[in-house]
Design a protein around this motif. Sequence first.
Motif, mmCIF file in Angstrom:
data_model
loop_
_atom_site.group_PDB
_atom_site.id
_atom_site.type_symbol
_atom_site.label_atom_id
_atom_site.label_comp_id
_atom_site.label_asym_id
_atom_site.label_seq_id
_atom_site.Cartn_x
_atom_site.Cartn_y
_atom_site.Cartn_z
ATOM 1 N N ALA A 153 24.254 52.357 23.395
ATOM 2 C CA ALA A 153 22.994 52.897 22.874
ATOM 3 C C ALA A 153 21.931 51.815 22.793
ATOM 4 C CB ALA A 153 23.219 53.521 21.504
ATOM 5 N N ALA A 154 22.126 50.738 23.547
ATOM 6 C CA ALA A 154 21.212 49.601 23.487
ATOM 7 C C ALA A 154 19.876 49.934 24.137
ATOM 8 C CB ALA A 154 21.836 48.393 24.189
ATOM 9 N N GLY A 155 18.820 49.347 23.609
ATOM 10 C CA GLY A 155 17.524 49.451 24.252
ATOM 11 C C GLY A 155 17.421 48.435 25.386
ATOM 12 N N HIS A 156 16.541 48.689 26.332
ATOM 13 C CA HIS A 156 16.344 47.757 27.440
ATOM 14 C C HIS A 156 15.014 48.062 28.111
ATOM 15 C CE1 HIS A 156 18.439 51.321 29.044
ATOM 16 N NE2 HIS A 156 17.803 51.106 30.180
ATOM 17 N N ARG A 157 14.629 47.185 29.004
ATOM 18 C CA ARG A 157 13.388 47.412 29.732
ATOM 19 C C ARG A 157 13.608 47.197 31.213
ATOM 20 N NH1 ARG A 157 9.327 42.333 28.392
ATOM 21 N NH2 ARG A 157 10.553 40.686 29.422
ATOM 22 N N MET A 158 12.733 47.828 32.013
ATOM 23 C CA MET A 158 12.846 47.768 33.470
ATOM 24 C C MET A 158 11.506 47.343 34.065
ATOM 25 S SD MET A 158 14.989 51.316 34.044
ATOM 26 C CE MET A 158 14.170 52.168 32.692
ATOM 27 N N SER A 159 11.573 46.547 35.114
ATOM 28 C CA SER A 159 10.362 46.087 35.783
ATOM 29 C C SER A 159 9.713 47.226 36.569
ATOM 30 C CB SER A 159 10.699 44.928 36.725
ATOM 31 O OG SER A 159 9.583 44.593 37.528
ATOM 32 N N THR A 160 8.397 47.193 36.645
ATOM 33 C CA THR A 160 7.653 48.187 37.423
ATOM 34 C C THR A 160 7.193 47.631 38.773
ATOM 35 O OG1 THR A 160 5.561 47.525 36.392
ATOM 36 C CG2 THR A 160 6.810 49.288 35.313
ATOM 37 N N ASP A 161 7.659 46.446 39.141
ATOM 38 C CA ASP A 161 7.160 45.771 40.342
ATOM 39 C C ASP A 161 7.338 46.609 41.603
ATOM 40 O OD1 ASP A 161 6.410 43.672 38.807
ATOM 41 O OD2 ASP A 161 8.112 42.383 39.313
ATOM 42 N N ASN A 162 8.458 47.335 41.709
ATOM 43 C CA ASN A 162 8.757 48.069 42.943
ATOM 44 C C ASN A 162 8.361 49.545 42.881
ATOM 45 O OD1 ASN A 162 9.980 45.806 44.244
ATOM 46 N ND2 ASN A 162 11.823 46.127 43.013
ATOM 47 N N LEU A 163 7.581 49.920 41.880
ATOM 48 C CA LEU A 163 7.214 51.318 41.720
ATOM 49 C C LEU A 163 5.852 51.591 42.360
ATOM 50 C CD1 LEU A 163 8.253 51.971 38.001
ATOM 51 C CD2 LEU A 163 9.631 52.204 40.068
ATOM 52 N N SER A 164 5.710 52.776 42.930
ATOM 53 C CA SER A 164 4.431 53.174 43.514
ATOM 54 C C SER A 164 3.434 53.498 42.403
ATOM 55 C CB SER A 164 4.624 54.396 44.408
ATOM 56 O OG SER A 164 4.980 55.528 43.619
ATOM 57 N N GLU A 165 2.155 53.602 42.764
ATOM 58 C CA GLU A 165 1.125 53.920 41.785
ATOM 59 C C GLU A 165 1.364 55.296 41.162
ATOM 60 O OE1 GLU A 165 -2.788 53.537 43.301
ATOM 61 O OE2 GLU A 165 -2.561 51.445 43.935
ATOM 62 N N GLN A 166 1.788 56.262 41.986
ATOM 63 C CA GLN A 166 2.050 57.595 41.477
ATOM 64 C C GLN A 166 3.202 57.586 40.473
ATOM 65 O OE1 GLN A 166 0.376 60.621 41.964
ATOM 66 N NE2 GLN A 166 1.732 61.133 40.254
ATOM 67 N N THR A 167 4.269 56.832 40.789
ATOM 68 C CA THR A 167 5.411 56.760 39.876
ATOM 69 C C THR A 167 5.009 56.082 38.574
ATOM 70 O OG1 THR A 167 6.906 56.633 41.777
ATOM 71 C CG2 THR A 167 7.786 55.995 39.635
#
Length: 516
Positions: free
Chosen positions: A220-234
């Motif tokens: 149930a741990a919190g975490h974060r993810m990079s947005t570097d590889n995401l498109s503008e729409q995503t």
Amino acid sequence: MNVLVFSACVGSLLGLIVLFGFLRLSLGRSEIFFELVGLWIRPFLKRLFSSTYAHNPAEMANVLRRSGMQRLVENELRAEGGSVVQRPMGSSRPLALLDEIAFDPAVLWRRPLAYDAKVETQLVLGPKAQKPLVLQIPLLLGAMGYGVAISKPAAIALAKGAEQAGTAVNGGLGPFLPEQRHACSRMIVQFGRTQWGQDLIAVRQASMVEIQVGHGAWAAAGHRMSTDNLSEQTRADLRAESARFIEVQAGFHDWPLPQALPELVAFLREQSGGVPIGIKLPASDDLEADLRWVVESGVDVVTIDGNTGATSGAPPLLSDTVGLPTIFALQRAAAFWETHHLRGRVTLITAGGLLTPEEALKAMALGAEGVVMGTGPLFALAHPQLSQLVPRFTPLELLWESGWRKENLQMDRAAEALAAFLLSSVDEMVIAMRALGKARIATLSRDDLIALTPQAATLLGLPPAWVTPTSSRAFSSTRQDAQESLDLSRLQAEMSQLEQQLPLLIARLEGQKDLL
């Protein structure tokens, strides 16, 4: 990770084969070919068999044997990037004990069903809910979120395949996709621990709402993810247009758990219009205490996620060593269900590393009413285009949001392959049910299992296959019992024959009446 390493090895090997094949065809049986090969291989062999280990390439064999390829690669990634390794597809460790149990077939005392006998495979999620969710098969798709894991084309293909197979698609922690909802008449919407995951518009369109407390690979741990590889729409869909990271919290800010859980369940039930309200729990040693909170809060469905579950990326330490393995978690949850007489009131689902129809059916015999499958269905999406990917790309490059080939996914073909995978898996389960002499998959129980090892017999409480049980049917039955059973079978056959002849007899009587 194993797929990447395997693809690289296969690619290198194929390259060498092509090179040597070209030289062999060009030079024929000429000594030049063997001399060229010798020029390359003699120095290597000399170093291999003459140098000390400090200067010998064979040292790597010892390293690989000691650490294994996966650990070696993960340590190299830690050294390369200096950041936490995010390993996709969960733990590589096998499911505990499932290979050590088997089904007990019907032979004479219990008779198998005919090869074409109908076997009921329907699963009802939340039978006491105002609007229960009815699935035609007991296999559910794993929660796979658009943007945080899979691409939009892959998410839509999942929905189309689920619709064709008669099951539900789960939108996961990703943002709500209207296209996915339109493609599948049965959609599970997760109420997640993110800023975009508590969309009441999505809740009102759900066939079932699942409160996502955690995940087997992350606990149930919190975490974060990079947005570097995401498109503008995503990024826009994730409400992270200018953010470098997106976050998954360890809980719900507006609903402090566990105290606020009954209030949250009631709120979601009202907002959704009475569809089943489920909860997804990562399994811990506090499982029974967690289940008590959950059941008393009034949920309709509980999914227990073991630590062997797959995800788009999680630290190996969490995936491999945090939480209960799936089978032990299921065994304890099933015992809780039996003690509190919850079957038929609250649906118990198991998840976490179950890959095959065999494993799914065994899990159901151990107490699960439905089984979540993620990795198998995900790779089924890529099946029609697999030969175009390997060895240059892995199948995940076609499916992930960050994949280099995601735009090339052929959604309709992928959906058909997914449906074929699910339906063929269920067909295999149906054949096994006929061998067990059971006409409803919901009637599976621990009585249909035997243990093949002392460990499985002890830990799962199953009868050992190598010991004749003292209360066996073979000892408790008598010749008279067998004769009575045979007489009953004959009587049933005669009754069936009379039922078939009855319409003809009635027609004859009516004809004679007309003559009179």
